[in-house]
Structure formats: C-alpha cells, structure tokens
Write an enzyme that holds these catalytic residues in place. Structure first.
Site, PDB file in Angstrom:
ATOM      1  N   GLY A  20       0.829  -1.210   0.000  1.00 44.55           N
ATOM      2  CA  GLY A  20       0.000   0.000   0.000  1.00 44.55           C
ATOM      3  C   GLY A  20       0.859   1.253   0.000  1.00 44.55           C
ATOM      4  O   GLY A  20       0.511   2.259   0.622  1.00 44.55           O
ATOM      5  N   ALA A  21       1.983   1.185  -0.721  1.00 48.72           N
ATOM      6  CA  ALA A  21       2.984   2.262  -0.636  1.00 48.72           C
ATOM      7  C   ALA A  21       2.864   3.286  -1.763  1.00 48.72           C
ATOM      8  O   ALA A  21       3.724   4.145  -1.923  1.00 48.72           O
ATOM      9  CB  ALA A  21       4.385   1.660  -0.611  1.00 48.72           C
ATOM     10  N   ASP A  70      -2.241  -7.407  -5.705  1.00 50.35           N
ATOM     11  CA  ASP A  70      -3.379  -7.345  -4.792  1.00 50.35           C
ATOM     12  C   ASP A  70      -3.018  -8.272  -3.639  1.00 50.35           C
ATOM     13  O   ASP A  70      -2.875  -9.487  -3.833  1.00 50.35           O
ATOM     14  CB  ASP A  70      -4.636  -7.836  -5.521  1.00 50.35           C
ATOM     15  CG  ASP A  70      -5.851  -7.904  -4.613  1.00 50.35           C
ATOM     16  OD1 ASP A  70      -5.701  -7.785  -3.378  1.00 50.35           O
ATOM     17  OD2 ASP A  70      -6.962  -8.095  -5.144  1.00 50.35           O
ATOM     18  N   TYR A 161     -13.938  -3.554   9.643  1.00 47.05           N
ATOM     19  CA  TYR A 161     -12.605  -2.944   9.780  1.00 47.05           C
ATOM     20  C   TYR A 161     -12.080  -3.128  11.210  1.00 47.05           C
ATOM     21  O   TYR A 161     -10.924  -3.541  11.412  1.00 47.05           O
ATOM     22  CB  TYR A 161     -12.731  -1.465   9.425  1.00 47.05           C
ATOM     23  CG  TYR A 161     -11.454  -0.669   9.393  1.00 47.05           C
ATOM     24  CD1 TYR A 161     -10.603  -0.714   8.288  1.00 47.05           C
ATOM     25  CD2 TYR A 161     -11.105   0.165  10.454  1.00 47.05           C
ATOM     26  CE1 TYR A 161      -9.442   0.050   8.253  1.00 47.05           C
ATOM     27  CE2 TYR A 161      -9.942   0.932  10.432  1.00 47.05           C
ATOM     28  CZ  TYR A 161      -9.128   0.872   9.322  1.00 47.05           C
ATOM     29  OH  TYR A 161      -7.975   1.637   9.286  1.00 47.05           O
ATOM     30  N   ALA A 164     -11.006  -6.735  11.719  1.00 49.32           N
ATOM     31  CA  ALA A 164      -9.740  -7.055  11.043  1.00 49.32           C
ATOM     32  C   ALA A 164      -8.555  -6.440  11.782  1.00 49.32           C
ATOM     33  O   ALA A 164      -7.520  -7.088  11.977  1.00 49.32           O
ATOM     34  CB  ALA A 164      -9.780  -6.554   9.595  1.00 49.32           C
ATOM     35  N   LYS A 165      -8.708  -5.174  12.211  1.00 48.01           N
ATOM     36  CA  LYS A 165      -7.589  -4.490  12.860  1.00 48.01           C
ATOM     37  C   LYS A 165      -7.291  -5.104  14.227  1.00 48.01           C
ATOM     38  O   LYS A 165      -6.138  -5.133  14.671  1.00 48.01           O
ATOM     39  CB  LYS A 165      -7.872  -2.988  12.966  1.00 48.01           C
ATOM     40  CG  LYS A 165      -7.919  -2.277  11.608  1.00 48.01           C
ATOM     41  CD  LYS A 165      -6.626  -2.414  10.845  1.00 48.01           C
ATOM     42  CE  LYS A 165      -6.572  -1.580   9.573  1.00 48.01           C
ATOM     43  NZ  LYS A 165      -5.335  -1.784   8.798  1.00 48.01           N
TER      44      LYS A 165
HETATM   45  P1  NAI Z   1      -4.854   5.083   1.816  1.00 49.60           P
HETATM   46  O1  NAI Z   1      -6.209   4.664   1.388  1.00 49.60           O
HETATM   47  O2  NAI Z   1      -4.446   6.487   1.647  1.00 49.60           O
HETATM   48  O3  NAI Z   1      -3.748   4.140   1.144  1.00 49.60           O
HETATM   49  C1  NAI Z   1      -3.890   2.740   1.172  1.00 49.60           C
HETATM   50  C2  NAI Z   1      -3.099   2.135   0.047  1.00 49.60           C
HETATM   51  O4  NAI Z   1      -3.313   0.706   0.069  1.00 49.60           O
HETATM   52  C3  NAI Z   1      -3.557   2.616  -1.334  1.00 49.60           C
HETATM   53  O5  NAI Z   1      -2.463   3.017  -2.115  1.00 49.60           O
HETATM   54  C4  NAI Z   1      -4.273   1.417  -1.922  1.00 49.60           C
HETATM   55  O6  NAI Z   1      -4.212   1.333  -3.340  1.00 49.60           O
HETATM   56  C5  NAI Z   1      -3.524   0.258  -1.266  1.00 49.60           C
HETATM   57  N1  NAI Z   1      -4.317  -0.964  -1.273  1.00 49.60           N
HETATM   58  C6  NAI Z   1      -5.622  -1.112  -0.956  1.00 49.60           C
HETATM   59  N2  NAI Z   1      -6.007  -2.376  -1.144  1.00 49.60           N
HETATM   60  C7  NAI Z   1      -4.923  -3.055  -1.587  1.00 49.60           C
HETATM   61  C8  NAI Z   1      -4.699  -4.396  -1.973  1.00 49.60           C
HETATM   62  N3  NAI Z   1      -5.684  -5.294  -1.950  1.00 49.60           N
HETATM   63  N4  NAI Z   1      -3.459  -4.762  -2.365  1.00 49.60           N
HETATM   64  C9  NAI Z   1      -2.447  -3.841  -2.416  1.00 49.60           C
HETATM   65  N5  NAI Z   1      -2.604  -2.549  -2.052  1.00 49.60           N
HETATM   66  C10 NAI Z   1      -3.829  -2.165  -1.665  1.00 49.60           C
HETATM   67  O7  NAI Z   1      -4.764   4.646   3.354  1.00 49.60           O
HETATM   68  P2  NAI Z   1      -3.826   5.176   4.562  1.00 49.60           P
HETATM   69  O8  NAI Z   1      -4.594   6.132   5.345  1.00 49.60           O
HETATM   70  O9  NAI Z   1      -2.494   5.550   4.049  1.00 49.60           O
HETATM   71  O10 NAI Z   1      -3.762   3.842   5.449  1.00 49.60           O
HETATM   72  C11 NAI Z   1      -2.669   2.951   5.456  1.00 49.60           C
HETATM   73  C12 NAI Z   1      -2.906   1.912   6.538  1.00 49.60           C
HETATM   74  O11 NAI Z   1      -3.045   2.552   7.802  1.00 49.60           O
HETATM   75  C13 NAI Z   1      -4.195   1.096   6.321  1.00 49.60           C
HETATM   76  O12 NAI Z   1      -3.978  -0.239   6.735  1.00 49.60           O
HETATM   77  C14 NAI Z   1      -5.173   1.769   7.253  1.00 49.60           C
HETATM   78  O13 NAI Z   1      -6.194   0.903   7.662  1.00 49.60           O
HETATM   79  C15 NAI Z   1      -4.252   2.158   8.397  1.00 49.60           C
HETATM   80  N6  NAI Z   1      -4.778   3.240   9.218  1.00 49.60           N
HETATM   81  C16 NAI Z   1      -5.017   4.487   8.684  1.00 49.60           C
HETATM   82  C17 NAI Z   1      -5.500   5.497   9.480  1.00 49.60           C
HETATM   83  C18 NAI Z   1      -5.781   6.879   8.970  1.00 49.60           C
HETATM   84  O14 NAI Z   1      -6.315   7.697   9.729  1.00 49.60           O
HETATM   85  N7  NAI Z   1      -5.436   7.219   7.744  1.00 49.60           N
HETATM   86  C19 NAI Z   1      -5.784   5.259  10.912  1.00 49.60           C
HETATM   87  C20 NAI Z   1      -5.495   3.929  11.358  1.00 49.60           C
HETATM   88  C21 NAI Z   1      -4.999   2.960  10.534  1.00 49.60           C
END
Ligand code: NAI
Length: 260
Positions: A20-21, A70, A161, A164-165
């Site tokens: 997810g980078a 994925d 969610y 899972a978390k």
């Molecule tokens: P985001 O939505 O900005 O980025 C997530 C990335 O994961 C995206 O680039 C997306 O394409 C990729 N992704 C999604 N499904 C995928 C898959 N099946 N295979 C490969 N890549 C996939 O999310 P964000 O905010 O950067 O979150 C990152 C992590 O941190 C997530 O696990 C989220 O649940 C967790 N998180 C985020 C919080 C927030 O406030 N933003 C709070 C707590 C946890």
C-alpha cells in the site's frame, strides 16, 4: 547489544517490502525506510500508481522498485515477493500497511463487503508475511511491522474494519512468539486519525469538508492535532531498525494521546 542485520552478498543494502505504498502512510513509510538506507519494494494494486513514491526515493538517491500486487490474491503475492527477492534482494523488513476502510452499518453490510475487508486487511497481511518470512528465517534476522488501528478497540462505523484491525494484533503477537527464535520481531502500529486519502474519503462519505473533519478530530486528540503520514513513518523506522531488537509483540498507539 544491538544485533546487526545481515547485508546482501556484496555490500548491497537490506531490502524492505512495503504494501500500500503508492500513497498515504505507506508512501511515507517507504520514503523513510529508503532514507534509512534500505532498498524498498513499493507494492500496491497498480504499478503505475507506485511511480510517485519510487521517483521520490530515487530522486533522493535511494533504491526502489514498483511492484503491482493485490495482497488478497495468493498467486499475485507469491509472484510479487519472488520478484522483489530477485530484483532487490531477499526482503528482511516487511511493513504490512495496505488496507481499506469502507463504511456501512452492520444491518446494511453485505457479506461481500465483510469478506473483502477481511480479505485485504487480515488475509492480505497473512499472505504477504507467509511469503516473506522464509527470507527472514534464512537470514536469521527480520522485522515485521503491521498497520493496525485505534479501531481495533472498537469502531462504531465499521465492524468489519474493527474486527480485522483487532485480528492483526493477535496475528502480530502470535508472529512474535513463533518467529522470535529466528531473530525476527513483529510489532503493530495502531494509528489514530492520519491525513490521507482514506480519511479524505471518510469525510466525503460523511458529507463533511475535509478541513472541518480534521478540526473536529483534532479537538478530541490530546496533542491537539491530527496525525501526518510521517508520524507513522518515524515509528516504523524505529521498529524496523537494528535498535528495536528487544521490542516484539507490541502495539504502539500513534494517536496523539492514550487509547483505551
Ligand atoms: P490510503 O487509502 O491512503 O492508502 C492505502 C493504500 O493501500 C492505497 O495506495 C491502496 O491502493 C492500497 N491498497 C488497498 N487495497 C490493496 C490491496 N488489496 N493490495 C495492495 N494494495 C492495496 O490509506 P492510509 O490512510 O495511508 O492507510 C494505510 C494503513 O493505515 C491502512 O492499513 C489503514 O487501515 C491504516 N490506518 C489508517 C489510518 C488513517 O487515519 N489514515 C488510521 C489507522 C490505521
């Protein structure tokens, strides 16, 4: 004594794989690990989407590779990890960051949504960790960091969610117990509100302006502000470093205050 991680056969850097980078927290983690001297596999759904992160790393003198996968797809994960090992070197640092967080009331939640959210957020980290762990075991050293969330303590808007978390915390502690004897640590980061596309989307779904949404969130955070992706990246930097070898099976809440 700090255990020194092995380097590659020549003087090659260690390799990290970050899922997810392409954006958000994962992109900040990838950039930080590259600054820490690691070669970084930037894994996301679409290879073209990874270009921004890869370019930022290479422009700063680092090494990065865009890899599409994925994480819920077993075959895709196997192919991606094999490619990373072949092109960047055996991965000994893994950051399970990719996740999705759609909203739905329990009574409206389809079984498909539940399966999709659990598939990406819980099965995904299992598949990737299982594929990467043999390289860490071979090296006798490894660092696994998995992105949980404060939602692990309960999320009124997202039971899938939150489940899972919370599952990822049990996953992390179990990994720590099982893999510790190989010199591998496993820890979870549980972020609070972090500015990213995920929180931007939440605001949109709630019909709120994103600035207002952030102000509302900040009002209930002890340090009086919301988080930035770099707040999480700095924590991941420590947990993946050689200095964190005696920290394992922990959940670090990076939320601007205590979490019950
Ligand atoms: P985001 O939505 O900005 O980025 C997530 C990335 O994961 C995206 O680039 C997306 O394409 C990729 N992704 C999604 N499904 C995928 C898959 N099946 N295979 C490969 N890549 C996939 O999310 P964000 O905010 O950067 O979150 C990152 C992590 O941190 C997530 O696990 C989220 O649940 C967790 N998180 C985020 C919080 C927030 O406030 N933003 C709070 C707590 C946890």
């Amino acid at each position: 004594m700090t255990q020194t991680p092995p380097t590659g056969s020549s003087a090659s850097p260690r390799t990290a794989l970050v899922t997810g980078a392409a954006r958000g927290i994962g992109a900040a983690v990838a950039r930080q690990l590259a600054r820490d001297g690691l070669a970084v596999a930037v894994v996301d759904l679409d290879e073209a989407d990874c270009a921004g992160t890869v370019e930022a790393i290479t422009a700063a003198g680092g090494t990065a590779l865009a890899v599409a996968a994925d994480i819920a797809d077993e075959a895709a994960v196997g192919a991606a990890v094999a490619r990373v090992a072949a092109e960047l070197g055996p991965p000994t640092v893994l950051v399970n960051n990719a996740g999705i967080g759609p909203r739905a009331e329990l009574v409206d939640m389809t079984t498909e949504q539940w399966d999709t959210v659990l598939g990406v957020n819980l099965r995904g980290p299992f598949l990737v960790t299982r594929a990467v762990a043999p390289y860490m075991i071979d090296a006798g050293w490894g660092r696994i960091v998995t992105m949980s969330s404060i939602s692990a303590t309960g999320d009124a808007a997202r039971v899938d969610y939150g489940s899972a978390k919370a599952g990822l915390i049990g996953f992390t502690k179990s990994l720590a117990l099982q893999l510790g004897r190989h010199g591998i640590t496993a820890n979870a980061i549980a972020p609070g509100f972090v500015v990213s596309d995920m929180t931007r989307l939440s605001a949109r779904r709630l019909g709120l302006d994103f600035d207002d949404f952030q102000r509302q969130a900040a009002a209930s955070i002890a340090v009086g502000r919301v988080g930035q992706p770099e707040d999480i990246a700095h924590t991941a930097s420590y947990l993946t470093s050689p200095h964190a070898g005696f920290v394992s099976g922990q959940v670090i809440y990076v939320a601007g205050g205590p979490v019950d």
